[in-house]
Design an enzyme around this catalytic site. Sequence first.
Site, PDB file in Angstrom:
ATOM      1  N   CYS A 118       0.849  -1.194   0.000  1.00 36.97           N
ATOM      2  CA  CYS A 118       0.000   0.000   0.000  1.00 36.97           C
ATOM      3  C   CYS A 118       0.884   1.242   0.000  1.00 36.97           C
ATOM      4  O   CYS A 118       1.871   1.306   0.736  1.00 36.97           O
ATOM      5  CB  CYS A 118      -0.896  -0.011   1.235  1.00 36.97           C
ATOM      6  SG  CYS A 118      -1.991   1.427   1.333  1.00 36.97           S
ATOM      7  N   HIS A 148      -8.902  -3.634  -2.721  1.00 35.50           N
ATOM      8  CA  HIS A 148      -7.973  -2.849  -1.905  1.00 35.50           C
ATOM      9  C   HIS A 148      -8.406  -1.384  -1.865  1.00 35.50           C
ATOM     10  O   HIS A 148      -8.456  -0.773  -0.788  1.00 35.50           O
ATOM     11  CB  HIS A 148      -6.559  -3.000  -2.486  1.00 35.50           C
ATOM     12  CG  HIS A 148      -5.490  -2.250  -1.755  1.00 35.50           C
ATOM     13  ND1 HIS A 148      -4.467  -2.886  -1.063  1.00 35.50           N
ATOM     14  CD2 HIS A 148      -5.265  -0.922  -1.606  1.00 35.50           C
ATOM     15  CE1 HIS A 148      -3.679  -1.967  -0.510  1.00 35.50           C
ATOM     16  NE2 HIS A 148      -4.130  -0.760  -0.841  1.00 35.50           N
ATOM     17  N   GLU A 149      -8.726  -0.821  -3.028  1.00 34.71           N
ATOM     18  CA  GLU A 149      -9.072   0.609  -3.069  1.00 34.71           C
ATOM     19  C   GLU A 149     -10.451   0.862  -2.466  1.00 34.71           C
ATOM     20  O   GLU A 149     -10.649   1.863  -1.766  1.00 34.71           O
ATOM     21  CB  GLU A 149      -9.006   1.130  -4.511  1.00 34.71           C
ATOM     22  CG  GLU A 149      -7.633   0.972  -5.174  1.00 34.71           C
ATOM     23  CD  GLU A 149      -6.479   1.496  -4.340  1.00 34.71           C
ATOM     24  OE1 GLU A 149      -6.661   2.445  -3.561  1.00 34.71           O
ATOM     25  OE2 GLU A 149      -5.367   0.926  -4.447  1.00 34.71           O
ATOM     26  N   HIS A 194     -10.210   0.990   1.226  1.00 26.24           N
ATOM     27  CA  HIS A 194      -9.707   2.273   1.743  1.00 26.24           C
ATOM     28  C   HIS A 194     -10.862   3.224   2.051  1.00 26.24           C
ATOM     29  O   HIS A 194     -10.815   3.982   3.014  1.00 26.24           O
ATOM     30  CB  HIS A 194      -8.810   2.956   0.704  1.00 26.24           C
ATOM     31  CG  HIS A 194      -7.359   2.634   0.842  1.00 26.24           C
ATOM     32  ND1 HIS A 194      -6.643   2.874   1.998  1.00 26.24           N
ATOM     33  CD2 HIS A 194      -6.464   2.109  -0.042  1.00 26.24           C
ATOM     34  CE1 HIS A 194      -5.385   2.494   1.821  1.00 26.24           C
ATOM     35  NE2 HIS A 194      -5.239   2.028   0.593  1.00 26.24           N
TER      36      HIS A 194
HETATM   37 ZN    ZN Z   1      -3.573   1.202  -0.245  1.00 27.43          ZN
END
Ligand code: ZN
Length: 234
Positions: free
Chosen positions: A149, A191-192, A195
Amino acid sequence: MAPVPVQPLYPAVRAGSEAPGPDATLADVNNTEIQGRVDELLALGDVPIVQVGHPVLRRTADRYDGQLNEAALKGLLLLMRRVMHAAPGVGLAAPQIGIPLQLAVLEDQFSVAAPVAEARSREPLDYLEVLNPRYEADGTESAAFFEGCLSFPGYQAVVDRPFRVRAAYETPDGNAVRAGFSGWQARIFQHETDHLAGTIYLDKAYPRSLCSNAEYALHWSQPTVERARAALRF
Ligand code: ZN
């Protein structure tokens, strides 16, 4: 998301990235303030990536609901793409530059050795701007691989994620999109999107799999994580 290098090199922390991040009071900005903050970022032209520990990475970002004028939204997404490319990375969520809105950019055009690409189902991902993204697992198949990340540079850890997801998001033009992603594309999308819910990949990673990039490059850059799993015992 960092691209997970297969070579023993990784960009050092970018110059300026140790500068203090945006003010934590942004957690409760109103529309006028967030428009002003975005205008400031656009005037700067380059911004540091917010690092783990900043509260903006731990709150649920606000749904994008027209808080920005059209020019600012377009400019912000372009800025995010530029920051993602410079890092380099394969995805960036707006909170990573201090903007608590549900916006992300994704793009994976890295060349990866064929055996690695095959084992990780890593296919190029064309540039994508997503607003208010959601996903759910499509089936029960999962895949465990190292990922990194940009908000926690220098490290990687193994995350077991759904191999295939059903995704929904909106485009900057306001169109609702439903799409399916699998393999590495699904990993980036998850993953995004995570976030934007205040979740960092480390929350989902096997703690014992955490590696510095140097150790990863020395020992664990095989196409799959089986050797790492046995040796690090995760
Ligand atoms: Zn990340």
